[in-house]
Write a protein that holds these residues in place. Structure first.
Motif, PDB file in Angstrom:
ATOM      1  N   PRO A 274      34.995 -26.512 125.053  1.00 29.37           N
ATOM      2  CA  PRO A 274      34.772 -26.160 126.454  1.00 29.37           C
ATOM      3  C   PRO A 274      36.025 -25.471 127.019  1.00 29.37           C
ATOM      4  CG  PRO A 274      35.198 -28.525 126.226  1.00 29.37           C
ATOM      5  CD  PRO A 274      35.161 -27.955 124.836  1.00 29.37           C
ATOM      6  N   GLY A 275      35.861 -24.699 128.080  1.00 31.22           N
ATOM      7  CA  GLY A 275      37.014 -24.050 128.705  1.00 31.22           C
ATOM      8  C   GLY A 275      37.897 -25.064 129.423  1.00 31.22           C
ATOM      9  N   LYS A 276      39.125 -24.609 129.767  1.00 30.41           N
ATOM     10  CA  LYS A 276      40.056 -25.470 130.515  1.00 30.41           C
ATOM     11  C   LYS A 276      40.374 -24.784 131.834  1.00 30.41           C
ATOM     12  CE  LYS A 276      43.083 -27.910 127.262  1.00 30.41           C
ATOM     13  NZ  LYS A 276      44.335 -27.682 126.538  1.00 30.41           N
ATOM     14  N   ASP A 277      40.090 -25.440 132.945  1.00 26.01           N
ATOM     15  CA  ASP A 277      40.388 -24.864 134.271  1.00 26.01           C
ATOM     16  C   ASP A 277      39.846 -23.442 134.404  1.00 26.01           C
ATOM     17  OD1 ASP A 277      41.888 -27.215 134.535  1.00 26.01           O
ATOM     18  OD2 ASP A 277      43.667 -26.243 133.677  1.00 26.01           O
ATOM     19  N   GLY A 278      38.614 -23.253 133.950  1.00 24.07           N
ATOM     20  CA  GLY A 278      37.991 -21.935 134.075  1.00 24.07           C
ATOM     21  C   GLY A 278      38.574 -20.875 133.152  1.00 24.07           C
ATOM     22  N   LYS A 279      39.413 -21.326 132.197  1.00 21.39           N
ATOM     23  CA  LYS A 279      40.013 -20.361 131.242  1.00 21.39           C
ATOM     24  C   LYS A 279      39.694 -20.790 129.815  1.00 21.39           C
ATOM     25  CE  LYS A 279      44.321 -20.345 132.464  1.00 21.39           C
ATOM     26  NZ  LYS A 279      45.643 -20.198 133.054  1.00 21.39           N
ATOM     27  N   GLU A 280      40.270 -20.053 128.839  1.00 19.52           N
ATOM     28  CA  GLU A 280      40.061 -20.360 127.425  1.00 19.52           C
ATOM     29  C   GLU A 280      40.586 -21.763 127.079  1.00 19.52           C
ATOM     30  OE1 GLU A 280      41.775 -17.665 128.506  1.00 19.52           O
ATOM     31  OE2 GLU A 280      40.847 -15.844 127.706  1.00 19.52           O
ATOM     32  N   PRO A 281      40.059 -22.359 125.997  1.00 20.57           N
ATOM     33  CA  PRO A 281      40.485 -23.711 125.580  1.00 20.57           C
ATOM     34  C   PRO A 281      41.989 -23.811 125.272  1.00 20.57           C
ATOM     35  CG  PRO A 281      38.457 -23.073 124.468  1.00 20.57           C
ATOM     36  CD  PRO A 281      38.924 -21.861 125.200  1.00 20.57           C
ATOM     37  N   ASN A 282      42.590 -22.726 124.764  1.00 23.13           N
ATOM     38  CA  ASN A 282      44.051 -22.702 124.629  1.00 23.13           C
ATOM     39  C   ASN A 282      44.529 -21.261 124.774  1.00 23.13           C
ATOM     40  OD1 ASN A 282      43.995 -21.336 122.146  1.00 23.13           O
ATOM     41  ND2 ASN A 282      44.176 -23.197 120.912  1.00 23.13           N
ATOM     42  N   ASN A 283      45.831 -21.036 124.611  1.00 22.70           N
ATOM     43  CA  ASN A 283      46.385 -19.707 124.910  1.00 22.70           C
ATOM     44  C   ASN A 283      46.607 -18.836 123.670  1.00 22.70           C
ATOM     45  OD1 ASN A 283      48.612 -20.827 123.671  1.00 22.70           O
ATOM     46  ND2 ASN A 283      49.985 -20.715 125.446  1.00 22.70           N
TER      47      ASN A 283
ATOM     48  N   LYS B  24      54.079 -12.092 128.282  1.00 21.73           N
ATOM     49  CA  LYS B  24      52.871 -12.068 127.441  1.00 21.73           C
ATOM     50  C   LYS B  24      51.780 -12.920 128.067  1.00 21.73           C
ATOM     51  CE  LYS B  24      53.721 -10.181 123.181  1.00 21.73           C
ATOM     52  NZ  LYS B  24      52.789  -9.314 122.465  1.00 21.73           N
ATOM     53  N   LYS B  25      50.537 -12.477 127.908  1.00 22.18           N
ATOM     54  CA  LYS B  25      49.404 -13.242 128.441  1.00 22.18           C
ATOM     55  C   LYS B  25      48.979 -14.331 127.457  1.00 22.18           C
ATOM     56  CE  LYS B  25      44.861 -12.566 130.551  1.00 22.18           C
ATOM     57  NZ  LYS B  25      43.723 -11.660 130.715  1.00 22.18           N
ATOM     58  N   TYR B  26      49.089 -14.017 126.139  1.00 23.78           N
ATOM     59  CA  TYR B  26      48.660 -14.971 125.111  1.00 23.78           C
ATOM     60  C   TYR B  26      49.809 -15.265 124.151  1.00 23.78           C
ATOM     61  CZ  TYR B  26      44.037 -13.821 126.901  1.00 23.78           C
ATOM     62  OH  TYR B  26      42.960 -13.629 127.723  1.00 23.78           O
ATOM     63  N   ALA B  27      49.710 -16.418 123.473  1.00 18.78           N
ATOM     64  CA  ALA B  27      50.784 -16.858 122.568  1.00 18.78           C
ATOM     65  C   ALA B  27      50.292 -16.870 121.133  1.00 18.78           C
ATOM     66  CB  ALA B  27      51.226 -18.268 122.964  1.00 18.78           C
ATOM     67  N   SER B  28      51.242 -16.827 120.208  1.00 17.03           N
ATOM     68  CA  SER B  28      50.864 -16.945 118.797  1.00 17.03           C
ATOM     69  C   SER B  28      50.475 -18.390 118.497  1.00 17.03           C
ATOM     70  CB  SER B  28      52.037 -16.548 117.899  1.00 17.03           C
ATOM     71  OG  SER B  28      51.750 -16.927 116.565  1.00 17.03           O
ATOM     72  N   GLY B  29      49.300 -18.552 117.908  1.00 12.72           N
ATOM     73  CA  GLY B  29      48.881 -19.896 117.491  1.00 12.72           C
ATOM     74  C   GLY B  29      49.254 -20.177 116.049  1.00 12.72           C
ATOM     75  N   ALA B  30      49.961 -19.220 115.422  1.00 11.52           N
ATOM     76  CA  ALA B  30      50.243 -19.307 113.977  1.00 11.52           C
ATOM     77  C   ALA B  30      50.813 -20.655 113.517  1.00 11.52           C
ATOM     78  CB  ALA B  30      51.158 -18.161 113.548  1.00 11.52           C
ATOM     79  N   PRO B  31      51.752 -21.250 114.275  1.00 13.66           N
ATOM     80  CA  PRO B  31      52.289 -22.540 113.804  1.00 13.66           C
ATOM     81  C   PRO B  31      51.203 -23.615 113.655  1.00 13.66           C
ATOM     82  CG  PRO B  31      53.627 -21.668 115.611  1.00 13.66           C
ATOM     83  CD  PRO B  31      52.402 -20.794 115.521  1.00 13.66           C
ATOM     84  N   TYR B  32      50.045 -23.386 114.270  1.00 10.84           N
ATOM     85  CA  TYR B  32      48.981 -24.396 114.254  1.00 10.84           C
ATOM     86  C   TYR B  32      47.811 -24.043 113.329  1.00 10.84           C
ATOM     87  CZ  TYR B  32      51.758 -25.691 118.259  1.00 10.84           C
ATOM     88  OH  TYR B  32      52.823 -26.015 119.067  1.00 10.84           O
ATOM     89  N   TYR B  33      47.885 -22.865 112.698  1.00  9.81           N
ATOM     90  CA  TYR B  33      46.819 -22.573 111.719  1.00  9.81           C
ATOM     91  C   TYR B  33      47.328 -21.970 110.408  1.00  9.81           C
ATOM     92  CZ  TYR B  33      46.913 -17.803 113.773  1.00  9.81           C
ATOM     93  OH  TYR B  33      47.280 -16.564 114.217  1.00  9.81           O
ATOM     94  N   MET B  34      48.584 -21.560 110.337  1.00  4.72           N
ATOM     95  CA  MET B  34      49.112 -21.067 109.051  1.00  4.72           C
ATOM     96  C   MET B  34      49.584 -22.267 108.238  1.00  4.72           C
ATOM     97  SD  MET B  34      51.541 -17.797 109.627  1.00  4.72           S
ATOM     98  CE  MET B  34      50.904 -16.205 110.118  1.00  4.72           C
ATOM     99  N   ASN B  35      49.119 -22.382 107.008  1.00 10.18           N
ATOM    100  CA  ASN B  35      49.531 -23.494 106.131  1.00 10.18           C
ATOM    101  C   ASN B  35      49.334 -24.839 106.835  1.00 10.18           C
ATOM    102  OD1 ASN B  35      50.659 -21.476 104.242  1.00 10.18           O
ATOM    103  ND2 ASN B  35      52.211 -21.218 105.824  1.00 10.18           N
TER     104      ASN B  35
END
Length: 561
Positions: A131-140, A220-231
């Motif tokens: 689900p969305g968070k505060d009318g926005k995406e689930p994370n950034n 930046k509007k969005y952040a890298s999620g890489a630490p949470y999905y790479m390896n």
């Protein structure tokens, strides 16, 4: 001593089917086109063909968005064409490695069509919904192709995760049913007789539970999620399960494409006792000519960085893992334009880079057209480009106020379409690729650079590649010898040795358009020398104590010690 296996001794040739050879005049390469050119590849000497995806796909990301894993894309032909291709390959003693794309599917896949219908649909958990968070995406998190990594779906008032295009929803590997589906489709292709898999971004399949926000950079509007999905946390568990259930039952080769992988992680993925994969594709050397922020921030390659990086991987995996050797592929620009000189010293450059790569320890990958020295392309207009990553980036930067001319310079250097222009077979219209209108324009230099001009020419890049591959078959040291760097601080010469028993290879390459003086280190000893290969005419008996290297010169000597 390394364990001896066929996949360590092989040379792989990557085909990007859309751009290889078109037989029906629709402007798109097809399976029959590959079959037609198998003798060319056999003549080159390659052992394994890696086919970029040919599965059914709406083609949002050129086949990396799969809508049916058990069918062939109509544009490429039929399953009968595919069966014929495999049979002709095997008849010629060549093996086939298929692309496996299972971090995500297409949003047009039946699983996703079901998944989006309702929250209690049996396929809901095949994908990652929140689900969305505060009318926005689930994370950034930011998508690899820019913008948010989430797409809102009105039907169930939730968002789904797509690390790549909006039409590439990520599969939920936490769901054991999803894993079973993947193992079943892998088994389907292995039973048909394929010889291995190249696994697309396979180290992205395990996400950190809770999918935490990434660290937001200023502006930046969005952040890298890489630490949470790479390896991610369960990646080794998933790969070991895949190995146990599928891979271990067949004599195949496996290579995992793994952005952001470190040497230590690569050892864990490829160690013989780990029961995961044979080798990985890592990208560190592909980022050496990028600025700190992104790949489009282009800067010249510093040779000392390349030496340090290649040496780290060569020594790091020695005896405990295995390297994949490449300098270009379908996602990277042409190596001769990028790392050497595609102008005055074009042929010498292409041969030098080939020498440098094939003499390293690991399995070499040749990308289609590399063996004839194909170069980057510079189309006049952004409208001539097709790659989704390039087009998204262009739009984003124009909106941010960057000058279009400046953006085009980055695209000329790094755009993925550089690798995807049609294969240059001869100097007839459209380089002999198609009788129709090619899906992507042909590089205008096909009159000078084409296969017909080079096959059979003793001085061509093609013939030189044949010799490199032949040497690998003749000299075990090229495969199994250990690597050591020479002259680490030399600004223009990359020199190294390979050692096996009482034999030593001395590899000397000049990465410069200036002449460079190579001087053998004082403590370097040997008994006899034999010149194995060079890209200029050389007297094999001249002393190797000091060598005046011509622009982009490469030499390999076999020494006894």
């Amino acid at each position: 001593m390394e364990n001896k296996t066929w996949w360590k001794e092989s040379v792989v040739y990557q085909i990007y089917p859309r751009s290889f050879k078109d037989t029906n005049g629709d402007g798109i390469g097809d399976l029959k086109g590959i079959t037609e050119k198998l003798d060319y590849l056999k003549d080159l000497g390659v052992d394994v063909i890696w086919l970029s995806p040919v599965y059914e796909s709406p083609n949002d990301d050129n086949g990396y968005d799969i809508s049916n894993y058990r069918e062939i894309m109509k544009e490429f032909g039929t399953m009968a064409d595919w069966d014929e291709l495999l049979s002709h390959m095997h008849d010629r003693g060549m093996k086939l490695m298929m692309d496996l794309v299972v971090n995500h599917s297409s949003d047009e896949h039946e699983w996703f069509q079901q998944s989006r219908k309702s929250k209690d649909n049996p396929y809901r958990d095949y994908y990652i919904w929140r689900p969305g968070k505060d009318g926005k995406e689930p994370n950034n998190w930011e998508s690899v192709f820019s913008g948010s990594a989430w797409k809102y779906d009105e039907q169930t008032d939730e968002y789904f995760l797509h690390l790549f295009s909006k039409k590439q929803p990520d599969l939920n590997w936490e769901n054991p049913q999803v894993r079973q589906e993947v193992y079943d489709l892998m088994t389907f292709w292995l039973k048909k007789g394929i010889d291995g898999f190249r696994m697309d971004v396979i180290n992205f399949i395990s996400k950190v539970p809770g999918l935490p926000d990434g660290e937001l950079q200023e502006g930046k509007k969005y952040a890298s999620g890489a630490p949470y999905y790479m390896n991610g946390p369960r990646i080794h568990e998933f790969l070991q399960e895949m190995n146990q259930q599928v891979l271990s039952k067949y004599d195949i080769m496996t290579v995992g494409e793994m952005p952001g992988v470190t040497v230590d992680e690569a050892k864990a993925y490829t160690g013989a006792d780990r029961n995961e994969l044979n080798m990985v594709f890592q990208f560190e050397h592909m980022d050496l000519d990028s600025g700190p922020t992104e790949k489009w921030d282009v800067r010249p390659l510093n040779l000392l960085d390349l030496k340090q990086n290649i040496t780290k991987w060569q020594k790091g995996l020695e005896g405990s893992g295995w390297n994949s050797l490449y300098l270009n592929n379908h996602d990277q620009p042409r190596m001769v334009s990028r790392f050497a000189d595609d102008g005055e010293y074009w042929a010498e450059s292409a041969k030098m880079l080939g020498t440098f790569l094939h003499m390293l320890q690991g399995t070499p990958y040749i990308y289609q057209g590399e063996e004839i020295g194909m170069t980057n392309v510079q189309f006049d207009s952004i409208d001539d480009y097709k790659d989704i990553e390039t087009l998204n980036m262009y739009k984003e930067k124009v909106e941010a106020g960057v000058e279009p001319e400046q953006i085009m310079q980055s695209i000329y250097a790094k755009g993925r379409d550089n690798a995807r222009t049609p294969m240059q077979w001869d100097d007839s219209e459209n380089a002999g690729f198609t009788t129709g209108t090619p899906w992507l324009s042909v590089n205008p230099n096909y009159h000078e650079i084409n296969a017909a001009k080079q096959v059979g020419d003793p001085n061509s890049i093609f013939t030189y590649y044949q010799q490199l591959i032949k040497l690998r078959k003749q000299h075990e040291i090229m495969v199994y010898g250990t690597y050591d760097l020479l002259l680490p601080e030399h600004p223009t010469i990359y020199a190294y040795t390979r050692i096996l028993d009482n034999e030593k290879l001395l590899v000397v390459t000049n990465f410069s358009k200036e002449t460079s003086l190579f001087e053998l280190p004082k403590d370097f000893s040997y008994k006899t020398q034999e010149l194995l290969i060079s890209n200029y005419q050389v007297d094999g008996n001249e002393s190797i104590e000091k060598i005046e290297l011509k622009p982009y010169e490469a030499r390999v000597y076999r020494l006894t010690i």
